[in-house]
Motif scaffolding. Sequence first.
Motif, PDB file in Angstrom:
ATOM      1  N   THR A  17       0.843  -1.217   0.000  1.00 21.07           N
ATOM      2  CA  THR A  17       0.000   0.000   0.000  1.00 21.07           C
ATOM      3  C   THR A  17       0.865   1.248   0.000  1.00 21.07           C
ATOM      4  O   THR A  17       0.604   2.222  -0.723  1.00 21.07           O
ATOM      5  CB  THR A  17      -0.910  -0.017   1.241  1.00 21.07           C
ATOM      6  OG1 THR A  17      -1.737  -1.185   1.218  1.00 21.07           O
ATOM      7  CG2 THR A  17      -1.792   1.220   1.252  1.00 21.07           C
ATOM      8  N   VAL A  18       1.903   1.239   0.803  1.00 27.88           N
ATOM      9  CA  VAL A  18       2.807   2.404   0.860  1.00 27.88           C
ATOM     10  C   VAL A  18       3.492   2.608  -0.473  1.00 27.88           C
ATOM     11  O   VAL A  18       3.614   3.726  -0.986  1.00 27.88           O
ATOM     12  CB  VAL A  18       3.822   2.221   2.007  1.00 27.88           C
ATOM     13  CG1 VAL A  18       4.888   3.322   1.968  1.00 27.88           C
ATOM     14  CG2 VAL A  18       3.119   2.226   3.344  1.00 27.88           C
ATOM     15  N   VAL A  19       3.954   1.527  -1.086  1.00 28.48           N
ATOM     16  CA  VAL A  19       4.660   1.632  -2.374  1.00 28.48           C
ATOM     17  C   VAL A  19       3.738   2.181  -3.453  1.00 28.48           C
ATOM     18  O   VAL A  19       4.102   3.063  -4.234  1.00 28.48           O
ATOM     19  CB  VAL A  19       5.224   0.269  -2.769  1.00 28.48           C
ATOM     20  CG1 VAL A  19       5.763   0.301  -4.192  1.00 28.48           C
ATOM     21  CG2 VAL A  19       6.335  -0.148  -1.803  1.00 28.48           C
ATOM     22  N   ILE A  20       2.522   1.622  -3.499  1.00 29.54           N
ATOM     23  CA  ILE A  20       1.567   2.086  -4.531  1.00 29.54           C
ATOM     24  C   ILE A  20       1.225   3.558  -4.326  1.00 29.54           C
ATOM     25  O   ILE A  20       1.142   4.346  -5.283  1.00 29.54           O
ATOM     26  CB  ILE A  20       0.298   1.220  -4.497  1.00 29.54           C
ATOM     27  CG1 ILE A  20       0.624  -0.213  -4.963  1.00 29.54           C
ATOM     28  CG2 ILE A  20      -0.798   1.813  -5.378  1.00 29.54           C
ATOM     29  CD1 ILE A  20      -0.530  -1.205  -4.782  1.00 29.54           C
ATOM     30  N   THR A  21       1.027   3.977  -3.072  1.00 28.44           N
ATOM     31  CA  THR A  21       0.700   5.376  -2.779  1.00 28.44           C
ATOM     32  C   THR A  21       1.825   6.294  -3.212  1.00 28.44           C
ATOM     33  O   THR A  21       1.592   7.349  -3.829  1.00 28.44           O
ATOM     34  CB  THR A  21       0.418   5.536  -1.284  1.00 28.44           C
ATOM     35  OG1 THR A  21      -0.662   4.679  -0.896  1.00 28.44           O
ATOM     36  CG2 THR A  21       0.056   6.978  -0.954  1.00 28.44           C
ATOM     37  N   LEU A  22       3.039   5.915  -2.881  1.00 30.37           N
ATOM     38  CA  LEU A  22       4.194   6.735  -3.280  1.00 30.37           C
ATOM     39  C   LEU A  22       4.305   6.820  -4.803  1.00 30.37           C
ATOM     40  O   LEU A  22       4.608   7.881  -5.363  1.00 30.37           O
ATOM     41  CB  LEU A  22       5.472   6.152  -2.671  1.00 30.37           C
ATOM     42  CG  LEU A  22       5.603   6.256  -1.141  1.00 30.37           C
ATOM     43  CD1 LEU A  22       6.858   5.514  -0.666  1.00 30.37           C
ATOM     44  CD2 LEU A  22       5.649   7.716  -0.705  1.00 30.37           C
TER      45      LEU A  22
END
Length: 264
Positions: A17-22
């Motif tokens: 989730t963090v990677v996709i958001t970034l």
Amino acid sequence: MPSQRRMRVFGLLVVLTVVITLYMTRSARQTRNSDFYLRTQEALQSREYQEAAKQRDEADVHSRLKAAEEAAKKSADEKGQKFFDSVGSGGSGVEKPIGGRYLMKEQDGDEKKVVQGVATVGGRPRDKVANKEPESDEDHEVEVELNAILKKSPIIIFSKTYCPHSKKAKHILLDKYRIVPAPYVVELDEHPLGLKLQEKLADSTGRKTVPNILILGRSIGGGDQIQELDETDKLIDTVKSMASARVIEAERRRIQSEMRRRRV
């Protein structure tokens, strides 16, 4: 307690989730900074500005047109009021209206000579004369017909086919003289509104009989008056002075014998 496997799966989901958001945040930032995005924004803003300016211009033009229309209407009303005020006070060489028409004055030496005539502008007046009943449909029909006749030619001959004085006037004006445009003849005994037209002419010109010769709506008399003008060589001058530029040519016709004699 949750198992280690569940903890690893949960941790993996958090990382994804963090990677996709970034990634999406970075992509959006790059998109906003790209030339295509900037040009598109500028084009949209320019188009919105042009539309707003166009609407302002249209509103300004409409406002100016409305103001000009109101000013023209006000000016026309003021001129009309001044004219009717002058008519009511006897000014401007115009006397009181008679049957929806006016008597025009001309200077004749030191004395004022009243030249009686009829109006040459059509249209139905509201009232014949102040404080009288409005004209009937029949009166209006006669009014319209008379105005239509007056537009046929600068010179109108109101005649009757059997009248000897009418024949004399027609002979002088049509045969002895060449007038362009030619005088227009109205035979009142053959016209469906002849009687009413004659009554209207009597009210307007003060002449009840025929012939009644009008130049630009003003009566110059009948057969005797035309004969006198012819015999004193004043007919052409009278026609030219009263008809002005409306008459292109006015001259006495030459008899063939006179032409042959002059050639010899």
